[in-house]
Structure formats: structure tokens, C-alpha cells
Design a protein around this motif. Structure first.
Motif, PDB file in Angstrom:
ATOM      1  N   UNK A 161       0.843  -1.198   0.000  1.00 30.19           N
ATOM      2  CA  UNK A 161       0.000   0.000   0.000  1.00 30.19           C
ATOM      3  C   UNK A 161       0.874   1.242   0.000  1.00 30.19           C
ATOM      4  N   UNK A 162       0.720   2.060  -1.025  1.00 33.23           N
ATOM      5  CA  UNK A 162       1.552   3.261  -1.127  1.00 33.23           C
ATOM      6  C   UNK A 162       0.683   4.492  -1.357  1.00 33.23           C
ATOM      7  N   UNK A 163       1.290   5.648  -1.136  1.00 31.69           N
ATOM      8  CA  UNK A 163       0.662   6.920  -1.516  1.00 31.69           C
ATOM      9  C   UNK A 163       1.636   7.636  -2.448  1.00 31.69           C
ATOM     10  N   UNK A 164       1.286   7.755  -3.719  1.00 33.17           N
ATOM     11  CA  UNK A 164       2.152   8.520  -4.613  1.00 33.17           C
ATOM     12  C   UNK A 164       1.717   9.985  -4.612  1.00 33.17           C
ATOM     13  N   UNK A 165       2.633  10.882  -4.307  1.00 38.84           N
ATOM     14  CA  UNK A 165       2.312  12.322  -4.340  1.00 38.84           C
ATOM     15  C   UNK A 165       2.918  12.944  -5.599  1.00 38.84           C
ATOM     16  N   UNK A 166       2.241  13.940  -6.118  1.00 30.54           N
ATOM     17  CA  UNK A 166       2.831  14.739  -7.201  1.00 30.54           C
ATOM     18  C   UNK A 166       2.707  14.140  -8.592  1.00 30.54           C
ATOM     19  N   UNK A 167       1.772  13.195  -8.787  1.00 27.62           N
ATOM     20  CA  UNK A 167       1.578  12.690 -10.154  1.00 27.62           C
ATOM     21  C   UNK A 167       0.955  13.791 -11.016  1.00 27.62           C
ATOM     22  N   UNK A 168       1.327  13.852 -12.291  1.00 25.76           N
ATOM     23  CA  UNK A 168       0.677  14.860 -13.149  1.00 25.76           C
ATOM     24  C   UNK A 168      -0.784  14.466 -13.370  1.00 25.76           C
ATOM     25  N   UNK A 169      -1.665  15.453 -13.487  1.00 25.12           N
ATOM     26  CA  UNK A 169      -3.098  15.166 -13.662  1.00 25.12           C
ATOM     27  C   UNK A 169      -3.619  15.955 -14.859  1.00 25.12           C
ATOM     28  N   UNK A 170      -4.281  15.258 -15.758  1.00 25.55           N
ATOM     29  CA  UNK A 170      -4.916  15.921 -16.895  1.00 25.55           C
ATOM     30  C   UNK A 170      -6.416  15.899 -16.637  1.00 25.55           C
ATOM     31  N   UNK A 171      -6.960  17.005 -16.122  1.00 19.51           N
ATOM     32  CA  UNK A 171      -8.341  16.980 -15.647  1.00 19.51           C
ATOM     33  C   UNK A 171      -9.349  17.092 -16.782  1.00 19.51           C
ATOM     34  N   UNK A 172     -10.430  16.300 -16.674  1.00 17.20           N
ATOM     35  CA  UNK A 172     -11.484  16.341 -17.687  1.00 17.20           C
ATOM     36  C   UNK A 172     -12.250  17.661 -17.571  1.00 17.20           C
ATOM     37  N   UNK A 173     -12.574  18.040 -16.324  1.00 17.24           N
ATOM     38  CA  UNK A 173     -13.278  19.316 -16.110  1.00 17.24           C
ATOM     39  C   UNK A 173     -12.399  20.194 -15.236  1.00 17.24           C
ATOM     40  N   UNK A 174     -12.145  21.413 -15.742  1.00 12.11           N
ATOM     41  CA  UNK A 174     -11.261  22.314 -15.008  1.00 12.11           C
ATOM     42  C   UNK A 174     -11.998  22.954 -13.827  1.00 12.11           C
ATOM     43  N   UNK A 175     -13.297  23.218 -14.033  1.00  5.80           N
ATOM     44  CA  UNK A 175     -14.039  23.954 -12.998  1.00  5.80           C
ATOM     45  C   UNK A 175     -14.434  23.069 -11.813  1.00  5.80           C
ATOM     46  N   UNK A 176     -14.519  21.749 -12.066  1.00  5.95           N
ATOM     47  CA  UNK A 176     -14.913  20.834 -10.982  1.00  5.95           C
ATOM     48  C   UNK A 176     -13.865  19.728 -10.911  1.00  5.95           C
TER      49      UNK A 176
END
Ligand code: SAM
Ligand code: SF4
Length: 465
Positions: A161-176
Motif C-alpha cells: 500500500x503506497x501513496x504517490x504524491x505529485x503525479x501529473x493530472x490531466x483533468x477532464x473538467x477544469x471547474x470541478x
């Protein structure tokens, strides 16, 4: 307290970024990608992280999966039908491969984490290039590099069980935006496979959550949905007494315009959390509180650790603290041993609470869970009849509960054009109910005020004010 999970080190995350760069310069790498996502918000958000890593590897999204050089299936295994649909679609892609041999296929997510599934993929789905579990998500660039360089099928399933911090995220909705606050689940509800495929419950550090929220606010995000399988037990295991209510209060003070969260377990719905909602400016007046069954006998067999009375008491308290709050739930019918009387108890609870919406499921046995080997499995025709009755009742009740919005003003976060008309837009109000209103392209992503003027099926109709 000693933690039994690890935050992935900075050095390891940097190593993965180097792999992403190495893939980017490979001449034979795919140019375009398409992600097919099954299941819950958690999976949807994992797909946003996959997209973030794919873009770091130099790829761009394809319009359709038929056109993509690389198709990734991010799977779910909570119910049998999600699993069957994924396997069916993966098999279908094999046909496309016949005309496009360069097509690359990956399968990841909860299904791969099931015992025996990785071996099955290796043996029966040899055309899959890459398969990896939820615990390996952050190693995607490394696995991608190896698959491309070796040309061999790569399968990786870790169970730590790990927690990866700082992965890049390409969000589908910017406002939500989705924001994960905790991973895994320790509840072991007897029907549920999640604790086996998503690992032990672990919370992100509050500082990491708040930093991500700050970044989102700077980018203009209007609504943050905090995610976790059991979001209201956030903080357990951090060893510093930090609670979900405290996190909510800090986010509220920060001024994020709208804050929502899911999913909450009734046994962990504390008075402190209800008070945090009561005194808040930005936490939306809505609550998703899965009840699963209205029968104490079945709740005990489900290992839910609350009774119908406790659930009803929590609902009363929420309604007292936040008048008009929007309540939604999850319900399972046909759990092993469910009698007609148990089912009537569920129907009665649905009537008594008056939910604004309910996700209803037929119990699906999952290998390895306790319920799968319980006596009294329910025949399919009985479960089907029960779910139909339940859906009909919920629709009838929803027509009543939603009437309380008629004539009221609501603020809508507009998601897009309405399916029914090009001159109308739709989105969710503060109570998480869908609203359709007059509007145009300039409204998308904005919070718009409207007056509720009607109710069509289960959608509220509004006119801007
Ligand atoms: N952690 C959340 C919770 O406890 O509510 C959500 C878990 S699950 C992804 C979402 C819903 O799927 C559950 O609330 C439950 O109603 C349903 N579910 C889980 N396992 C199921 C099963 N074996 N058969 C049918 N429905 C199931
Ligand atoms: Fe599954 Fe229960 Fe955990 Fe929800 S709380 S993920 S239903 S085990």
C-alpha cells in the motif's frame, strides 16, 4: 503510531519522470491515446492521472478509440457486469488489432488486482501489451518504457500500500476537480471486493491535500470533490488526531467556492462532521450516505456496523443541522438470505427518508468475499423483481422530494449543453440535483443563478435570474 504504508519517495517519483522522458524520445512510441474508464469517481480520477503521465510521455488524446495508437482500459470489479463489459471490450479490440498491428493495448485498475486475473490476462489475453494494478499506477512510465523496449507483454501487480504524491493530472473538467484524500478501505463489508483490490485504508497528509486544493483554487476551480472509499474516516492512522471534519473546516476557510465529498460510511458520520457542515460557507448542503439495506438482520450480515435506527438518527441530525439538505444513497437488493420481509424493510426506509436520488444494485457475488460463500443466494428473477419495485418507488418519492425546490433560487455549476436542446445548459445545484436551464456556451464552467420553475422526470427545470 507506526504506519504500515509508505509515501512513494521523491527520488522514485523523479525516476518515473525520467522514464516518461525516455518514452517521449522513443521513435516507435504511440502518438495518440484513448482511455476507457469503468466504475467509480476514484477510477475516473485515476484515469486523469494516467492521462497526465501519457501527456508527459508526449502523447495526445485521440477522438475515438478506433483511431488511437494506444488504448488503456481502466477497469472496475465491484460487480460482475462491470468486469464482463471490460473483458468484452478488450476482446473486441483484438479485431481492430488485426488491421492495425501497431495498436498498443493496456489493462489496469481494480480488476487486475483481483487474485488470478493477471495470470488470466497473460494466458487468455496474450494480445494485451501491458497490465498493471492500482498499486502500480505511479510506475506507469517505467512499465511503458519496458514494454516498448522489450516488445514483450508486461504484467505488474504489487500488493503493497503506497501513496504517490505529485503525479501529473490531466483533468477532464477544469471547474470541478477531484481530489483524493484517502486510499483503500478497511471496512470489509461482506459483499465488497474493494478492500482486497485497493488495499488498506491510508490518508494523505493534510498539508499535501491543502496544497493541492490551493493549486486548484489558483487555477480557477469552482468545485472540489474530495474522494475516498470511506472519506469520513480520513485521518485515522495519521497519528495526530486529525479528522475529516478538521480538513473540511480548513478547506472552507481557504475559500474553495464549493466543496463536496464522497463516499461516507454511516458508522463514521460524527457529530463533529455535521457541525462542520452546519457552520460552513462552502461545503455544499448535500450528503451521499449509502444505507445498503433497511433490515438490521441484513446490515449485520453485510458487516456494516450500524443499525437502521442509527442510520435514521444520523439522517435526522443532518436534516436538523442543514435544513433542506440533499440526501442520496446506495442500496443493494438480493443479498444472500434477504427475505421478502427484509426487502420490505428497505422499501419502508426509502419511503421514510425520502432520498433525492439512489443508486440501486442487484447483489453480485465476488470471489474471495465472505458473502459469496453465504447460504441463501437469491434467485435472479427475485432480485430483478425487487430492484424494479425499488426503482419505481424511488422515482415516485423523488418526484415528491424534488418539489421542495420549486420556486426556489439555486446556483448551478454548468457542466455543458443539455441533451434535450441546444439553447439549454445543465449542471448541478448546491444540493447535487441536476438542473436544466436556458443558457449558452459562455455559461459552461460558470456558476449561474436560476429560479426553479418545473420538474421533468427527475431533472429540475430553471430560468436564469
Ligand atoms: N465505499 C463506498 C461505500 O461504502 O459506500 C463505495 C463502494 S462501492 C464502489 C459503491 C457501491 O457499490 C456500494 O455502496 C454498494 O452499494 C455497491 N456494491 C459494492 N459491492 C457490491 C456487490 N458485490 N454487489 C452489488 N453491489 C455492490
Ligand atoms: Fe466496500 Fe464497504 Fe469499503 Fe465501501 S466501506 S468500499 S462498501 S468495504
Amino acid at each position: 503510531m507506526e504506519r504500515d504504508y509508505q509515501i512513494v519517495s521523491e527520488a522514485e517519483m523523479a525516476r518515473q519522470r525520467e522514464f516518461a522522458e525516455a518514452v517521449r524520445v522513443l521513435p516507435h512510441r504511440p502518438q495518440t491515446y484513448f482511455i476507457v474508464t469503468y466504475g467509480c469517481q476514484m477510477n475516473a480520477h485515476d484515469s486523469e492521472k494516467l492521462a497526465g503521465m501519457l501527456e508527459e510521455m508526449g502523447m495526445v488524446p485521440a477522438e475515438t478509440r478506433e483511431e488511437a495508437d494506444f488504448v488503456i482500459f481502466n477497469t472496475c470489479c465491484v460487480r460482475d457486469n462491470a468486469e464482463r463489459r471490460a473483458l468484452g471490450n478488450i476482446t473486441w479490440l483484438r479485431e481492430i488489432r488485426k488491421t492495425r498491428p501497431e495498436l498498443m493495448i493496456a489493462v489496469c485498475g481494480c480488476m487486475i488486482q483481483e487474485p488470478g486475473m493477471a495470470e488470466k490476462i497473460l494466458k487468455q489475453y496474450k494480445f494485451v501489451n501491458l497490465a498493471f494494478g492500482t498499486a502500480n499506477l505511479y510506475k506507469f512510465p517505467e512499465m511503458m518504457y519496458e514494454a516498448l523496449e522489450s516488445g514483450r507483454n508486461t504484467v505488474e501487480v504489487d500488493t503493497h500500500d503506497v501513496i504517490p504524491e505529485g503525479l501529473p493530472v490531466q483533468r477532464v473538467r477544469k471547474e470541478a476537480a477531484y481530489l483524493t484524500v484517502m486510499y483503500g478501505c478497511d471496512n470489509f463489508c461482506s459483499y465488497c471486493i474493494v478492500p482486497y483490490v485497493r488495499g488498506r485504508e491510508r490518508s494523505r497528509e493534510p498539508s499535501a491535500v491543502l496544497k493541492e486544493a490551493e493549486g486548484l483554487m489558483k487555477d480557477g476551480t469552482k468545485e472540489i470533490m474530495l474522494l475516498g472509499q470511506n472519506v469520513n474516516s480520513y485521518g485515522k492512522g495519521l497519528g495526530n488526531g486529525y479528522s475529516f471534519a478538521k480538513l473540511l473546516k480548513e478547506l472552507d476557510r481557504m475559500g474553495v467556492p464549493r466543496i463536496r465529498f464522497m463516499t461516507s460510511h454511516p458508522k463514521d458520520l460524527s457529530d463533529e462532521l455535521i457541525e462542520a457542515m452546519q457552520g460552513s460557507r462552502h461545503i455544499l448542503p448535500q450528503f451521499h450516505l449509502p444505507v445498503q439495506s433497511g433490515s438490521d438482520r441484513i446490515l449485520e450480515k453485510m458487516n456494516r456496523r450500524y443499525t437502521r435506527d442509527i442510520y435514521m438518527e444520523r439522517v435526522r441530525k443532518l436534516r436538523e443541522a442543514v435544513p433542506g439538505i440533499g440526501l442520496s444513497t446506495d442500496i443493494i437488493v438480493g443479498f444472500p438470505g434477504e427475505t421478502e420481509e427484509d426487502f420490505r424493510d428497505t422499501m419502508e426506509l426509502v419511503r421514510e427518508v425520502g432520498f433525492d436520488s439512489a443508486f440501486t444494485f442487484i447483489y453480485s457475488p465476488r470471489v474471495g468475499t465472505r458473502a459469496a460463500s453465504m447460504d441463501g443466494q437469491i434467485a435472479a428473477d427475485v432480485s430483478t423483481r425487487r430492484i424494479e419495485e425499488l426503482i419505481a418507488l424511488q422515482e415516485e418519492i423523488q418526484q415528491q422530494t424534488l418539489k421542495r425546490f420549486l420556486g426556489q433560487e439555486e446556483e448551478i455549476l454548468v457542466e455543458g449543453f443539455s441533451k434535450r436542446s441546444d439553447d439549454a445548459v445543465s449542471g448541478k445545484g448546491r444540493h447535487a440535483v441536476s438542473v436544466t436551464m436556458d443558457g449558452g456556451p459562455g455559461d459552461i464552467g460558470e456558476i449561474v443563478k436560476c429560479r426553479i420553475t418545473g420538474l421533468k422526470h427527475n431533472t429540475l427545470m430553471g430560468e436564469r435570474v
